[in-house]
Design an enzyme around this catalytic site. Sequence first.
Site, PDB file in Angstrom:
ATOM      1  N   CYS A 102      -0.153  -1.346  15.237  1.00 44.13           N
ATOM      2  CA  CYS A 102       0.643  -0.194  14.797  1.00 44.13           C
ATOM      3  C   CYS A 102      -0.194   1.091  14.811  1.00 44.13           C
ATOM      4  CB  CYS A 102       1.188  -0.448  13.389  1.00 44.13           C
ATOM      5  SG  CYS A 102       2.275   0.874  12.834  1.00 44.13           S
ATOM      6  N   CYS A 128      -1.692   3.247   7.541  1.00 46.47           N
ATOM      7  CA  CYS A 128      -1.438   2.824   6.147  1.00 46.47           C
ATOM      8  C   CYS A 128      -2.624   1.980   5.646  1.00 46.47           C
ATOM      9  CB  CYS A 128      -0.139   2.030   6.067  1.00 46.47           C
ATOM     10  SG  CYS A 128       1.226   2.865   6.899  1.00 46.47           S
ATOM     11  N   CYS A 134      -2.462  -1.913   5.152  1.00 46.99           N
ATOM     12  CA  CYS A 134      -1.740  -2.779   6.092  1.00 46.99           C
ATOM     13  C   CYS A 134      -2.622  -3.516   7.097  1.00 46.99           C
ATOM     14  CB  CYS A 134      -0.691  -1.951   6.826  1.00 46.99           C
ATOM     15  SG  CYS A 134       0.398  -2.997   7.818  1.00 46.99           S
ATOM     16  N   CYS A 194      15.418 -10.467   6.737  1.00 44.19           N
ATOM     17  CA  CYS A 194      14.758  -9.168   6.888  1.00 44.19           C
ATOM     18  C   CYS A 194      13.773  -9.235   8.043  1.00 44.19           C
ATOM     19  CB  CYS A 194      13.980  -8.826   5.626  1.00 44.19           C
ATOM     20  SG  CYS A 194      14.974  -8.932   4.144  1.00 44.19           S
ATOM     21  N   CYS A 197      18.599  -7.134   7.409  1.00 43.50           N
ATOM     22  CA  CYS A 197      17.788  -5.973   7.027  1.00 43.50           C
ATOM     23  C   CYS A 197      16.746  -5.770   8.122  1.00 43.50           C
ATOM     24  CB  CYS A 197      17.099  -6.228   5.685  1.00 43.50           C
ATOM     25  SG  CYS A 197      16.040  -4.848   5.166  1.00 43.50           S
ATOM     26  N   CYS A 255      16.991  -0.074   1.380  1.00 39.56           N
ATOM     27  CA  CYS A 255      16.015  -0.876   0.651  1.00 39.56           C
ATOM     28  C   CYS A 255      14.750  -0.031   0.635  1.00 39.56           C
ATOM     29  CB  CYS A 255      15.795  -2.192   1.392  1.00 39.56           C
ATOM     30  SG  CYS A 255      14.435  -3.162   0.727  1.00 39.56           S
ATOM     31  N   ARG A 297      13.440  -6.138  -6.242  1.00 43.00           N
ATOM     32  CA  ARG A 297      12.838  -7.319  -5.579  1.00 43.00           C
ATOM     33  C   ARG A 297      11.360  -7.441  -5.887  1.00 43.00           C
ATOM     34  NH1 ARG A 297      14.094  -6.658  -0.440  1.00 43.00           N
ATOM     35  NH2 ARG A 297      16.132  -7.412  -1.026  1.00 43.00           N
TER      36      ARG A 297
HETATM   37  N1  SAM Z   1       6.257  -0.446   9.990  1.00 42.97           N
HETATM   38  C1  SAM Z   1       7.336  -0.381   9.117  1.00 42.97           C
HETATM   39  C2  SAM Z   1       7.126   0.549   7.963  1.00 42.97           C
HETATM   40  O1  SAM Z   1       5.988   0.764   7.550  1.00 42.97           O
HETATM   41  O2  SAM Z   1       8.112   1.048   7.434  1.00 42.97           O
HETATM   42  C3  SAM Z   1       7.816  -1.711   8.589  1.00 42.97           C
HETATM   43  C4  SAM Z   1       6.868  -2.771   8.130  1.00 42.97           C
HETATM   44  S1  SAM Z   1       5.833  -2.430   6.751  1.00 42.97           S
HETATM   45  C5  SAM Z   1       4.728  -3.788   6.827  1.00 42.97           C
HETATM   46  C6  SAM Z   1       6.847  -2.674   5.323  1.00 42.97           C
HETATM   47  C7  SAM Z   1       6.249  -2.480   3.960  1.00 42.97           C
HETATM   48  O3  SAM Z   1       5.456  -3.598   3.600  1.00 42.97           O
HETATM   49  C8  SAM Z   1       5.320  -1.309   3.739  1.00 42.97           C
HETATM   50  O4  SAM Z   1       6.005  -0.108   3.560  1.00 42.97           O
HETATM   51  C9  SAM Z   1       4.603  -1.719   2.460  1.00 42.97           C
HETATM   52  O5  SAM Z   1       5.294  -1.250   1.325  1.00 42.97           O
HETATM   53  C10 SAM Z   1       4.641  -3.250   2.503  1.00 42.97           C
HETATM   54  N2  SAM Z   1       3.279  -3.808   2.724  1.00 42.97           N
HETATM   55  C11 SAM Z   1       2.607  -3.841   3.889  1.00 42.97           C
HETATM   56  N3  SAM Z   1       1.397  -4.384   3.723  1.00 42.97           N
HETATM   57  C12 SAM Z   1       1.277  -4.707   2.412  1.00 42.97           C
HETATM   58  C13 SAM Z   1       0.234  -5.284   1.612  1.00 42.97           C
HETATM   59  N4  SAM Z   1      -0.925  -5.628   2.131  1.00 42.97           N
HETATM   60  N5  SAM Z   1       0.481  -5.486   0.309  1.00 42.97           N
HETATM   61  C14 SAM Z   1       1.673  -5.126  -0.234  1.00 42.97           C
HETATM   62  N6  SAM Z   1       2.676  -4.557   0.461  1.00 42.97           N
HETATM   63  C15 SAM Z   1       2.490  -4.342   1.769  1.00 42.97           C
HETATM   64 FE1  SF4 Z   2       2.480   0.244  10.645  1.00 45.72          FE
HETATM   65 FE2  SF4 Z   2       1.808  -1.332   8.641  1.00 45.72          FE
HETATM   66 FE3  SF4 Z   2       2.129   1.253   8.213  1.00 45.72          FE
HETATM   67 FE4  SF4 Z   2       4.290  -0.288   8.764  1.00 45.72          FE
HETATM   68  S1  SF4 Z   2       2.970  -0.413   6.964  1.00 45.72           S
HETATM   69  S2  SF4 Z   2       3.810   1.719   9.614  1.00 45.72           S
HETATM   70  S3  SF4 Z   2       3.354  -1.754  10.154  1.00 45.72           S
HETATM   71  S4  SF4 Z   2       0.576   0.330   9.511  1.00 45.72           S
END
Ligand code: SAM
Ligand code: SF4
Length: 339
Positions: free
Chosen positions: A57, A61, A64, A101, A132, A192, A264
Site C-alpha cells: 500500500c 499508516c 499497518c 467485510c 462491507c 462503518c 464493534r
Molecule cells: N486501506 C484501507 C483503509 O485504510 O481505509 C482499508 C484497510 S485498513 C487495514 C482498515 C483499518 O484497519 C484501518 O483504518 C485501521 O483502523 C485498522 N488497522 C489496520 N492495521 C491495524 C493494526 N495493526 N491494529 C489495529 N487496527 C488496525
Molecule cells: Fe494502506 Fe494499511 Fe493505511 Fe489501509 S491502513 S491505507 S492498507 S497502509
Amino acid sequence: MSRTSEERHDWTREEAQKLYDQPFNDLIFQAHSLHRRYFEPNKVQISRLLSIKTGGCPEDCAYCSQSAHHKTGLSAEKLMEVERVIEEARKAKAAGASRYCMGAAFRSPKERDLDMICAMVTGVKALGMETCMTLGMLSDAHAKRLAAVGLDYYNHNIDTSERYYKEIITTRTFADRLETLDRVRAAGIKICCGGILGMGEEPEDRFDMLVTLANLPQPPESVPINQLVPVEGTPLENVPPMDPIAFVRTVALARIMMPRSMVRLSAGRAEMSDETQALCFFAGANSIFMGDTLLTTENTEEGSDAHLFARLGLSPMELKPEDRTESCAARETVHAAAL
Ligand code: SAM
Ligand code: SF4
Ligand code: DTB
C-alpha cells in the site's frame, strides 16, 4: 423509529471527558442501560473479514502491516479472484457470520479494479450476507457504482483525533477521510467508521475521535473500536499495551455518544482477556470479527469465541438493527419491570 433525546450531534470534548471520568460503575451502568434500550443485550453481531488485496500500500499508516513504507515482511499480492472471495464468504456464512467485510490495501481503488469488486459484492449478497468493503478513498463515481450493486456498508476509519492523526499518517489528511465518508453517505451506503486505541494517543484524542464520529450529520451505523495490534517493522511496534480499563471506558463512551450504532470490538481481541471482552460487551459492544485471521494479523483462536459466548450466554444477532429496535424496546420494558 423517531429520534430520542439521547441521540445528540452537538457533543463537546468536555462533556465526553466528564462522562468518561465518572466512577467506572456509574459509567458502565449508564452505557449498559442505554445499550438495553436500543439493542438486545445478549446478542452480538458477527462479521468476517477477508483481505482481498494484501500489501504494497502506498499510504504510510504507522500501525499497518501492509504499508510499503514499512519493512514488515509482507509481500504485495494482486486482487483476489472473485470466485475465491465468494467461496470464502460461503464458509464464513456456514460458520455463523452475517456480514462479510472485504478489505484492500489501496489508497483508492483503480478504475480497472471496480468490475471485480462489484462482482464480489453481487456474489456475496447472493449468499444472503450483508456486504462491507474497505478500499481507501472513494470518488463519487466509485461510491455510486458500489451503491448501484447494493453494497451495504463502507468501512473508512478516522482512526484517531484530528490532532493525533498527523503523527500516524502523513500521506492523506483527516479531511480526506471525512470527504470520502460524505461521498459514501451521499451515495446511500451505510457507514462503518471508527478508530484504533493504544497508539500512544492521549485520552483527549479518544474523546475527540468519538466527538467527531457522534457529531457527523448521521453517525456511523457501525463503529469499529480497534486496539492496536503492534506489528513488527512498523513505527508503532513497541508501543506499550493500553490499560484494559481505559479501553472498556472508551467502549462505554462510544455506546453513550452513539446509542443506536453497532459498536464493534475489532482488532486486538486476541490479546484481550475474556474478562476484558465481557466488560466490553456489558459496556455496549455488540459486534465482533470472527475467525482466526483479521486482514493480515491473528484473531481469536478457533473455538474460543464459541466458548466465550457460551460462558456469557451470548448468541449471534441474526436480525439487522433496523428490524429489531421496536421489539427490543418492548422487551426492554418487560425486562425493566422484572428488575
Ligand atoms: N486501506 C484501507 C483503509 O485504510 O481505509 C482499508 C484497510 S485498513 C487495514 C482498515 C483499518 O484497519 C484501518 O483504518 C485501521 O483502523 C485498522 N488497522 C489496520 N492495521 C491495524 C493494526 N495493526 N491494529 C489495529 N487496527 C488496525
Ligand atoms: Fe494502506 Fe494499511 Fe493505511 Fe489501509 S491502513 S491505507 S492498507 S497502509
Ligand atoms: C476495522 O476497523 N478493523 C478491521 C476492519 N475495519 C477492516 C481491520 C483490522 C485489521 C487489523 C490488522 C490486520 O489484520 O492487518
